[in-house]
Design an enzyme around this catalytic site. Structure first.
Site, PDB file in Angstrom:
ATOM      1  N   LYS A 165       0.839  -1.205   0.000  1.00 14.36           N
ATOM      2  CA  LYS A 165       0.000   0.000   0.000  1.00 14.36           C
ATOM      3  C   LYS A 165       0.871   1.252   0.000  1.00 14.36           C
ATOM      4  O   LYS A 165       0.543   2.240  -0.662  1.00 14.36           O
ATOM      5  CB  LYS A 165      -0.955  -0.009   1.193  1.00 14.36           C
ATOM      6  CG  LYS A 165      -2.114  -0.988   1.002  1.00 14.36           C
ATOM      7  CD  LYS A 165      -2.927  -1.147   2.269  1.00 14.36           C
ATOM      8  CE  LYS A 165      -3.910  -2.307   2.145  1.00 14.36           C
ATOM      9  NZ  LYS A 165      -4.332  -2.822   3.443  1.00 14.36           N
TER      10      LYS A 165
ATOM     11  N   GLN B 268      -3.413  -1.094   9.885  1.00 14.43           N
ATOM     12  CA  GLN B 268      -3.429  -2.408   9.236  1.00 14.43           C
ATOM     13  C   GLN B 268      -4.072  -3.446  10.159  1.00 14.43           C
ATOM     14  O   GLN B 268      -3.702  -3.561  11.332  1.00 14.43           O
ATOM     15  CB  GLN B 268      -2.007  -2.843   8.857  1.00 14.43           C
ATOM     16  CG  GLN B 268      -1.945  -4.178   8.145  1.00 14.43           C
ATOM     17  CD  GLN B 268      -2.652  -4.171   6.785  1.00 14.43           C
ATOM     18  OE1 GLN B 268      -2.527  -3.225   6.019  1.00 14.43           O
ATOM     19  NE2 GLN B 268      -3.406  -5.217   6.495  1.00 14.43           N
TER      20      GLN B 268
ATOM     21  N   ASP C 139     -10.688   3.523   5.926  1.00 16.96           N
ATOM     22  CA  ASP C 139     -11.473   2.295   5.725  1.00 16.96           C
ATOM     23  C   ASP C 139     -12.974   2.555   5.709  1.00 16.96           C
ATOM     24  O   ASP C 139     -13.747   1.660   5.356  1.00 16.96           O
ATOM     25  CB  ASP C 139     -11.151   1.278   6.837  1.00 16.96           C
ATOM     26  CG  ASP C 139      -9.805   0.616   6.610  1.00 16.96           C
ATOM     27  OD1 ASP C 139      -9.550   0.190   5.468  1.00 16.96           O
ATOM     28  OD2 ASP C 139      -9.011   0.534   7.559  1.00 16.96           O
TER      29      ASP C 139
END
Ligand SMILES: NC(=O)c1ccc[n+]([C@@H]2O[C@H](COP(=O)([O-])OP(=O)(O)OC[C@H]3O[C@@H](n4cnc5c(N)ncnc54)[C@H](OP(=O)(O)O)[C@@H]3O)[C@@H](O)[C@H]2O)c1
Length: 292
Positions: A58, A102, A125
């Site tokens: 990422k 994460q 998210d």
């Protein structure tokens, strides 16, 4: 990888992600031209190799898109307070627009509690309770990445959703529940008749068999079999379980013999999820800066 010996049209996520990411790169360029450097901060807790690998991927992708990324790596022994302190620092830092923690984090830490500490506007998210509330109310804000990716995937491949019967198997907080809210919204790429089934509905195949669009959002490998699928239906495989590096999807491969269109076993919903994460990040930078 594709299903073999099938008639179903494949619905890959790769081209969807490419289009979304091209839009993100263009938005980043506009921000940079206006003197704003979009910043995505990442937090890794512990020494899980897979998680470290995902973060590296990422970060690399973020750099390619033109983001800068601050990174904090906490030891596996970090306390809940340590994690909250990192998030509070990122909340206070006006140069950080979006934050990714994460998942999974070590078992002694509570991910949901940590999420609540994060500024909802920096929640890449889209899973902060405030953002779930915004989704429920149809207000703008970061959208949960996998549901948003599934909506984009269906739209990209020209699958009509409005007015059709969508059945979602699974009501989890990251996938089934927010997807139901998203696809029931009054928008051209949504506007569906949505039904959600789960362990509380013993005879869930009765519902999935009538679905024009069936989304598996469970995490039980092979739970969706051909006899659960209406002939010609669109089948989206969202749920997966990992055994080591092996990916085990909810949707049994043989469903492709019955479905009219289906996401591939690998390269379906996954790439769209990651693309939506970057879309959330650039939108956070746009909102914070007022540019774009
Ligand atoms: N592809 C991606 O990028 C991506 C991203 C995020 C998540 N996922 C995957 O999506 C899946 C769902 O995630 P989540 O966080 O929403 O999961 P979750 O919270 O674990 O929810 C799973 C849901 O499946 C239902 N379920 C479990 N076993 C069932 C059974 N035998 N029959 C009927 N329903 C059953 C559960 O029902 P109850 O509510 O009744 O317990 C629950 O609603 C997971 O596999 C996850 O790995 C994929």
């Amino acid at each position: 990888m594709s299903f073999s010996g099938t008639s179903a049209r494949l619905l890959p996520g790769g081209p969807v992600a490419e289009r979304v990411l091209a839009g993100v790169a263009a938005d980043v360029a506009v921000l940079r031209a206006a003197g704003v450097t979009p910043a995505l901060a990442t937090v890794l807790v512990g020494d899980d190799d897979a998680s470290a690998g995902y973060i590296r991927i990422k970060q690399r992708q973020a750099a390619e898109l033109g983001f800068v990324s601050a990174h904090v790596h906490l030891p596996a022994s970090a306390s809940q307070a340590d994690l909250h302190a990192v998030l509070a620092d990122f909340n206070a830092d006006r140069d950080v627009h979006a934050v990714l923690v994460q998942y999974p984090i070590p078992g002694h830490l509570d991910y949901d509690r940590a999420l609540q500490v994060l500024d909802p506007d920096k929640d890449v998210d889209g899973l902060h309770p405030v953002n779930m509330g915004r989704l429920a109310l149809g207000q703008p804000g970061p959208l949960p990445c996998t549901p948003a990716g599934i909506e984009a995937l269906l739209a990209f491949h020209g699958v009509p959703v409005a007015g059709r019967e969508v059945v979602i198997l699974g009501r989890g907080a990251t996938l089934g529940r927010p997807l139901a809210m998203l696809l029931a919204q009054k928008r051209p790429t949504a506007n569906a008749a949505v039904t959600v089934v789960h362990t509380g509905v013993a005879d869930w195949p009765r519902y999935t068999r009538r679905a024009e669009i069936l989304v598996a959002a469970v995490g039980v490998p092979g739970i969706v079999r051909p006899e659960h699928v209406r002939p010609g239906a669109v089948v989206v495989g969202g749920g997966v379980r990992y055994e080591g590096r092996r990916l085990l999807p909810d949707v049994d491969e043989s469903c492709a013999e019955v479905a009219g269109a289906i996401t591939p076993r690998v390269g379906g919903v996954g790439p769209t999820t990651v693309a939506m994460l970057f879309r959330n990040a650039v939108r956070a930078a746009q909102r914070a800066s007022g540019v774009g």
